[in-house]
Each structure stands twice: as C-alpha cells, then as structure tokens.
Design a protein around this motif. Structure first.
Motif, PDB file in Angstrom:
ATOM      1  N   ARG A   1      -1.348  17.542   0.708  1.00  0.00           N
ATOM      2  CA  ARG A   1      -1.469  17.335   2.161  1.00  0.00           C
ATOM      3  C   ARG A   1      -2.293  16.092   2.458  1.00  0.00           C
ATOM      4  N   ARG A   2      -3.406  15.922   1.737  1.00  0.00           N
ATOM      5  CA  ARG A   2      -4.269  14.772   1.988  1.00  0.00           C
ATOM      6  C   ARG A   2      -3.537  13.464   1.691  1.00  0.00           C
ATOM      7  N   ASN A   3      -2.790  13.446   0.607  1.00  0.00           N
ATOM      8  CA  ASN A   3      -2.057  12.232   0.248  1.00  0.00           C
ATOM      9  C   ASN A   3      -0.931  11.929   1.230  1.00  0.00           C
ATOM     10  N   THR A   4      -0.195  12.968   1.642  1.00  0.00           N
ATOM     11  CA  THR A   4       0.900  12.744   2.587  1.00  0.00           C
ATOM     12  C   THR A   4       0.383  12.347   3.964  1.00  0.00           C
ATOM     13  N   VAL A   5      -0.726  12.948   4.387  1.00  0.00           N
ATOM     14  CA  VAL A   5      -1.307  12.568   5.684  1.00  0.00           C
ATOM     15  C   VAL A   5      -1.783  11.123   5.633  1.00  0.00           C
ATOM     16  N   SER A   6      -2.388  10.745   4.511  1.00  0.00           N
ATOM     17  CA  SER A   6      -2.840   9.359   4.358  1.00  0.00           C
ATOM     18  C   SER A   6      -1.663   8.398   4.436  1.00  0.00           C
ATOM     19  N   LEU A   7      -0.555   8.778   3.781  1.00  0.00           N
ATOM     20  CA  LEU A   7       0.640   7.941   3.822  1.00  0.00           C
ATOM     21  C   LEU A   7       1.226   7.897   5.229  1.00  0.00           C
ATOM     22  N   SER A   8       1.235   9.034   5.916  1.00  0.00           N
ATOM     23  CA  SER A   8       1.779   9.084   7.276  1.00  0.00           C
ATOM     24  C   SER A   8       0.947   8.246   8.239  1.00  0.00           C
TER      25      SER A   8
ATOM     26  N   VAL B   1       0.838  -1.205   0.000  1.00  0.00           N
ATOM     27  CA  VAL B   1       0.000   0.000   0.000  1.00  0.00           C
ATOM     28  C   VAL B   1       0.871   1.252   0.000  1.00  0.00           C
ATOM     29  N   ILE B   2       1.959   1.230   0.776  1.00  0.00           N
ATOM     30  CA  ILE B   2       2.857   2.390   0.845  1.00  0.00           C
ATOM     31  C   ILE B   2       3.435   2.693  -0.527  1.00  0.00           C
ATOM     32  N   HIS B   3       3.803   1.656  -1.278  1.00  0.00           N
ATOM     33  CA  HIS B   3       4.385   1.881  -2.605  1.00  0.00           C
ATOM     34  C   HIS B   3       3.409   2.636  -3.508  1.00  0.00           C
ATOM     35  N   LYS B   4       2.158   2.208  -3.502  1.00  0.00           N
ATOM     36  CA  LYS B   4       1.153   2.863  -4.353  1.00  0.00           C
ATOM     37  C   LYS B   4       0.909   4.298  -3.903  1.00  0.00           C
ATOM     38  N   LYS B   5       0.800   4.484  -2.592  1.00  0.00           N
ATOM     39  CA  LYS B   5       0.543   5.832  -2.076  1.00  0.00           C
ATOM     40  C   LYS B   5       1.743   6.755  -2.313  1.00  0.00           C
ATOM     41  N   SER B   6       2.956   6.205  -2.290  1.00  0.00           N
ATOM     42  CA  SER B   6       4.152   7.022  -2.525  1.00  0.00           C
ATOM     43  C   SER B   6       4.154   7.582  -3.945  1.00  0.00           C
ATOM     44  N   GLU B   7       3.723   6.773  -4.915  1.00  0.00           N
ATOM     45  CA  GLU B   7       3.644   7.261  -6.293  1.00  0.00           C
ATOM     46  C   GLU B   7       2.653   8.414  -6.393  1.00  0.00           C
ATOM     47  N   ILE B   8       1.526   8.272  -5.712  1.00  0.00           N
ATOM     48  CA  ILE B   8       0.513   9.335  -5.735  1.00  0.00           C
ATOM     49  C   ILE B   8       1.056  10.604  -5.095  1.00  0.00           C
ATOM     50  N   VAL B   9       1.777  10.447  -3.980  1.00  0.00           N
ATOM     51  CA  VAL B   9       2.360  11.610  -3.295  1.00  0.00           C
ATOM     52  C   VAL B   9       3.340  12.333  -4.203  1.00  0.00           C
ATOM     53  N   GLN B  10       4.194  11.596  -4.903  1.00  0.00           N
ATOM     54  CA  GLN B  10       5.185  12.224  -5.775  1.00  0.00           C
ATOM     55  C   GLN B  10       4.524  12.950  -6.949  1.00  0.00           C
ATOM     56  N   ARG B  11       3.444  12.371  -7.478  1.00  0.00           N
ATOM     57  CA  ARG B  11       2.725  13.061  -8.553  1.00  0.00           C
ATOM     58  C   ARG B  11       2.083  14.337  -8.029  1.00  0.00           C
TER      59      ARG B  11
ATOM     60  N   THR C   1      12.488   1.600   7.509  1.00  0.00           N
ATOM     61  CA  THR C   1      13.335   1.233   6.376  1.00  0.00           C
ATOM     62  C   THR C   1      12.492   0.807   5.179  1.00  0.00           C
ATOM     63  N   ALA C   2      11.472  -0.014   5.442  1.00  0.00           N
ATOM     64  CA  ALA C   2      10.597  -0.462   4.355  1.00  0.00           C
ATOM     65  C   ALA C   2       9.886   0.721   3.716  1.00  0.00           C
ATOM     66  N   SER C   3       9.493   1.690   4.552  1.00  0.00           N
ATOM     67  CA  SER C   3       8.845   2.889   4.015  1.00  0.00           C
ATOM     68  C   SER C   3       9.803   3.658   3.117  1.00  0.00           C
ATOM     69  N   MET C   4      11.070   3.798   3.557  1.00  0.00           N
ATOM     70  CA  MET C   4      12.069   4.489   2.734  1.00  0.00           C
ATOM     71  C   MET C   4      12.271   3.750   1.417  1.00  0.00           C
TER      72      MET C   4
ATOM     73  N   ALA D   1       2.215   5.050  10.295  1.00  0.00           N
ATOM     74  CA  ALA D   1       2.090   5.049  11.753  1.00  0.00           C
ATOM     75  C   ALA D   1       1.702   3.678  12.298  1.00  0.00           C
ATOM     76  N   ILE D   2       1.206   2.804  11.420  1.00  0.00           N
ATOM     77  CA  ILE D   2       0.862   1.441  11.853  1.00  0.00           C
ATOM     78  C   ILE D   2       2.119   0.671  12.220  1.00  0.00           C
ATOM     79  N   TYR D   3       3.220   1.002  11.538  1.00  0.00           N
ATOM     80  CA  TYR D   3       4.450   0.243  11.714  1.00  0.00           C
ATOM     81  C   TYR D   3       4.952   0.242  13.145  1.00  0.00           C
ATOM     82  N   PHE D   4       5.218   1.421  13.678  1.00  0.00           N
ATOM     83  CA  PHE D   4       5.916   1.498  14.962  1.00  0.00           C
ATOM     84  C   PHE D   4       5.111   0.893  16.117  1.00  0.00           C
ATOM     85  N   PRO D   5       3.809   1.160  16.208  1.00  0.00           N
ATOM     86  CA  PRO D   5       3.045   0.443  17.238  1.00  0.00           C
ATOM     87  C   PRO D   5       3.077  -1.074  17.054  1.00  0.00           C
TER      88      PRO D   5
END
Length: 619
Positions: free
Chosen positions: A264-271, A214-224, A329-332, A275-279
């Motif tokens: 902002r909406r796309n980056t917040v969605s990605l963030s 999911v992060i990969h797909k959302k990252s492409e949207i954020v960059q666009r 790391t996976a997010s990066m 945020a699921i990762y660390f918990p």
C-alpha cells in the motif's frame, strides 16, 4: 524502452493489425482536425460579412486563403460557387461537422478493433511463452523461487505489459498524429502565434522526463511488493490446516498486514507521483489557451480575422486529451517496462538440464549403471552423493535403504535428470543419460515421488495423468486394485469421479500415496521408481501393496527407495547408503551374514513387527 524491445517479435507477428491500426489512427485524426478549420472559416465569414455591412440573408461569397485542409477548401469553393445564404451555410457546415464526427468515430472503432485486439493476442502469446518456459526449467529453479512470485509474473506483469502493447501504443500514436496535424496547420495559419502557444511545452517535457525515471524505479518496487504479498497469501491458503492447528491465524494475519502495508505504501507513493502529471498537463494547456487568446486578441486589434483565435483554441482543446494522456501513457510504459524487465530476467534464466545436441533413443528396458557418481545440490551446497556406483540389469529389483539425508531420493532425481551429476555418469542401456531426449527418457520411467502431488481433478484423471489418452475404466480400476485403493475409492460418494480438491486435500495421506502408485502403475513403463511411497500407510495395507507389486513387477526393472525393509519382495540387490556413500551392498542373505547396518535394521524391524503382532493378538 530497452526492456520492452523484447516485444518487437510480437509486433512483427501482428504487423498487419498494427499497420492497419496506425492507418486508422491517422484517418481518425485527419477527420478530427477539420472541425477547427471549418469553425474558424465560419467565424471569419461572419466577421467579413459584418465588416462589409452585408445583410444576414444576402448571398455570402467570402474568399479564404489556402491554409486549410483540402476538404475544407473544397467546401469553401463549393459554397462560393453556389448561391447560399448565411443560414444555409451554417446548416451545411453543421452537417459537414456531423459527417466528420461520424467518420472519426468509425475509424476510432476500427482503431481499437485492431490495436487493442492485437494487444490481447500478444498477452495470450506471452503467457504461453512464460508457461512453456516454466515447464523447461529444472527443479532447482522451483526450489529457489516462490510460487507467488511466479504467479505474479504470468498474471500481473503480463497484464501491465499488455497495457503498453495496446492502450499505450494506441494513445502514443494518437498523440503523435494529433500533434503533427495540429502543429502543421497552426504554423501554416500563423507561425508567430504558434511559437507563443508552444512556449510552455519545454517545461512540460522536463517534467515528463524527470517523473518518468522515478516512476520506473517505483514501479519495480511495487511489483516486488506485490510478489511478496501474493506469495504470503498463497502460502497461507496452502498451509491453512497447519496455521489453524498451531493457532497462528493472528500471527499470519500480522505477516499479511505487514506485506500489505508495504504494498500500500509503495502504490500510494507511486500514485502521488503520477498525480503530478495531470495537474501539470492541465496547467500547460491552460497557459497555452491563455496565450492564444491574449496574443490572438492583440493581433485581431491590428486587423487579423478572429476566426484564427477560435481555430487555435480548438487546436489546443484537441491537444488537451493527447497531451494530458502523456502522463498516463508514460506511466503505463514505465510500469510495463518494469514488468517486462522482470519477465525478461525470468525468460533469460536457462535450465542447466538441456536437450542433447545429438540425441539417441535406445531401447530402455532397465539396464542402468551409476558409474562413480557424485552430486552436490547447488542451492544448499550439500553433497548428497559421493562416488556412488551401482549396476542394475533388466528385470532386477533393487532396494535402496538409508536414513534421512543419506542421498536416497537424489538417486531418483538424477535418474530422471531433474539434476545432472557433478562427477561420473549414468548409463541406460550403455548410453549416457545426457544423450537421451528428456521426454523420451521420462516416458520410460514410472515415478512415485516422496512428496505426493494430486491435481485438483477427479480420481480417474489423476490416475490417467501419465497417459497420452484416457484409459478404459477397467484398466484404471485394475491399477487402483494393485495399489490397494480400489475399495476406498468405491466407498466415496462419487467413486472414481470424486474431485480430490487442491493437492488432494479431501483425501488422507495414505490414499494420496496409493493413488500416486496407481498413476505410476497405469503408465506401465519398463523402469519403475518408488521413492518412499508407503510412509503414510499402515503395515497391513503396506503388506497388501507389496504383495501386489511383487506380481506386477515380475517383468520390470524396479528401484524401491525407502527407510524400511520389504520382506515380501525378493530383491536382487540391496544397497545401504550413509552420507551419500555405499555402506553395504549385496543380497538379503549376504547382508545378514555381514551382520552390519542392514542386519541390525532387519532385526530391529522384525522384533518391532513381532511385538506389534503379539500385542494385537493379546487384545
């Protein structure tokens, strides 16, 4: 990872740094893994002493199994071969822990000096590669891609890729080596307890796999979204005078807010997703720690030494940061993958304007032939030229006339090979233009474009732009005099050292056009190409420039593209274009006798000039 495979060539280039970095990561973790074993041994030794009812000041000789690292075993043999008290052993263990921490820190420093520095070198190389590729692409690419998007690829996308080439790789190697070391000694110490401690990890693996996709797909949207935002900002800055003159500040702010809100909406969605990762990591680590304590405590009740629990808790703590860094790391990596995909798409774009396989370098003295040339712009589908033919001999002066959209500027762009013809061919000194190296071709043509562009530098540098080395000040001033801009430059506060601002924003349109003419004259090529370059100057200045050009162009081949007739120049050929076809062709006298389109335009222009002159005299 298939998109990031494009970076393998850089890893091979910096393989020495990368190999040393991996070595330093391994050594750093090697010394880090000793502390749980040494701590566990001290706890077991104290427990053994208490169980044997020995006094704390008596000599301690506690034999331990060979489940530890060879350095810890050496330490155990050393203290068992000497007469040390409990206090002495604790102090010695503390000193050894300090030494191991210092060694770990030293190798961590070297680890960053190799891998992170390597990533900076890769970033430098990749930016250069992208910029070089930009230079190779043809004009059509720049007409179909926004400046903001191109800037974003060379800046933001490359920065995200660098995070993979540096931190992500470093932490991944660190994670792998830490897990290997920890699991090796955990299984060696107590296999059953290790399996219990690792039981939450399958849940962790599934979470990482699902969220990564999911992060990969959302990252492409954020960059666009970021590219759209950058484009919006860049156009607003470049067109600020137009925005202000039309009073559109509020509307442009609305467009920017819309793009900004999308980003902002796309980056917040990605963030939120990240945020699921660390918990999740913290929960899994907490469960593992709890299992280690509970299961270990039950085994202690059945005779196991308590130092094992301490070891396992410390092992789990050692795994806390690497495992928790999996998400980061996976997010990066996913963000870098999305960015590298965009970079790959760009780098795989090939220009249709290619260098010849068998290049020839004829003497380009101005013999030009357009042989039945037809051309259609690929991005619009508009056919600009239809079966256009024209022969120009060395030293001839040719005037190409036509209304807007008649195909005049297309002739200049085809001659410079900004585009290739669809049909027919262009010959220079008998050689097809496609067989001449691009750099060699363009070095022998001085071009003044219709859309003047000045760099954000001083006037001297702009006039010298086409030269391989800076010219003498006198030569620069001579070119400016031919372009009738010398006096105006001298009236500026800093003269020829005046900074012109972005795209020459501090100068008038006429001044920019004349500096552009001076730049072309300074180059001194054998073929001069002027594309409607006097549209922003008054008639008197135009007359002065044309008179100067008459002297300068005596021994050069010149093509002047315009919608006006320059009566001060004696043209060898005049071509009138209409809808991409040659409507009329001949000398001035021949076309006047034909009494066609040229004669009509000439008479209209003469009447206009006479009326303007009479009005001036009357005033």
């Amino acid at each position: 990872m298939k998109h990031l495979a494009a970076l393998n060539k850089y890893f091979w280039k910096y393989r020495v740094r990368l190999s040393l970095g991996v070595l330093f990561v391994v050594l750093s973790n090697f010394f880090d893994i000793l502390s749980p074993q040494l701590s566990g041994y001290i706890i077991n030794m104290v427990t053994h002493a208490i169980r044997q009812n020995q006094g704390i000041h008596e000599v301690i000789k506690y034999e331990e199994s060979g489940n530890y690292n060879f350095l810890v075993q050496w330490f155990i043999k050393w203290i068992n071969s000497s007469a040390f008290t409990y206090s002495s052993i604790v102090i010695l263990a503390g000193v050894m822990l300090l030494i191991m921490a210092l060694l770990r820190g030293f190798f961590m420093f070297l680890m960053r000096q190799t891998i992170i520095v390597m990533s900076r070198h890769i970033e430098y190389d990749q930016k250069n590669e992208i910029y070089q590729h930009y230079q190779q692409l043809n004009t059509n690419f720049y007409k179909t891609h926004s400046t903001g998007d191109m800037m974003n690829r060379v800046a933001e996308d490359v920065s995200r890729v660098r995070m993979y080439a540096g931190p992500a790789i470093m932490y991944t190697i660190n994670l792998v080596t830490t897990i290997i070391f920890c699991l090796f000694y955990m299984f060696k110490q107590n296999a059953s307890l290790t399996w219990l401690v690792l039981s939450p990890l399958p849940i962790l693996a599934i979470t990482i796999y699902v969220v990564n996709n999911v992060i990969h797909k959302k990252s492409e949207i954020v960059q666009r979204s970021l590219s759209d935002l950058t484009t919006n900002a860049q156009e607003s800055y470049s067109g600020i005078r137009v925005i202000k003159s039309f009073g559109q500040e509020k509307n442009m702010l609305g467009f920017f807010k819309k793009n900004s809100e999308e980003y902002r909406r796309n980056t917040v969605s990605l963030s939120k997703l990240e945020a699921i990762y660390f918990p999740s990591m913290t929960l899994m680590i907490g469960l593992s720690t709890l299992i280690a304590i509970l299961s270990g405590s039950l085994q202690v009740l059945h005779g196991m030494m308590p130092g094992v629990i301490v070891e396992f808790v410390l092992y789990i703590n050692k795994l806390t940061f690497p495992v928790s860094a999996i998400g980061w790391t996976a997010s990066m990596i996913q963000r870098a993958s999305a960015s590298q995909k965009r970079i790959n798409e760009f780098l795989q774009t090939q220009s249709p304007i290619t260098e010849p396989e068998k290049p020839v370098t004829p003497v380009l003295n101005g013999n030009i032939v357009f042989d039945d040339v037809s051309f259609t712009y690929p991005h619009t589908g508009i056919q600009a030229l239809r079966h256009f033919s024209l022969a120009i001999k060395e030293g001839e002066k040719v005037l190409i006339l036509g209304k807007t959209g008649s195909g005049k500027s297309t002739i200049a762009q085809l001659l410079l090979r900004f585009y290739d013809v669809d049909e027919g061919k262009i010959l220079l000194n008998g050689e097809n233009i496609k067989s001449i190296p691009l750099r060699y071709l363009r070095e022998h043509i001085s071009y003044v474009p219709q859309d003047v562009f000045l760099f954000s530098d001083d006037i001297t540098s702009n006039i010298n732009f086409g030269l391989t080395h800076a010219a003498e000040a006198a030569d620069v001033q001579e070119a400016a005099k031919y372009a009738s801009v010398h006096n105006e430059i001298n009236n500026l506060q800093h003269g020829y050292q005046t900074l012109v601002g972005e795209r020459g924003v501090t100068l008038s349109g006429g001044q920019k056009q004349r500096i552009s003419i001076a730049r072309a004259l300074m180059k001194g090529a054998s073929i001069m190409l002027f594309d409607d370059c006097l549209s922003a100057v008054d008639s008197k200045t135009e007359h002065d420039i044309v008179n100067n050009l008459r002297q300068y162009l005596q021994d050069k081949t010149a093509i002047i593209i315009t919608h006006r007739i320059f009566t001060a120049l004696n043209f060898d050929k005049i071509v009138v274009l209409q809808d991409g076809k040659v409507l009329e062709k001949g000398t001035h006298e021949q076309l006047i006798k034909q009494n066609g389109e040229y004669a009509e335009l000439y008479n209209l222009q003469m009447n206009t000039e006479q009326t303007a002159q009479a009005t001036t005299e009357f005033q």
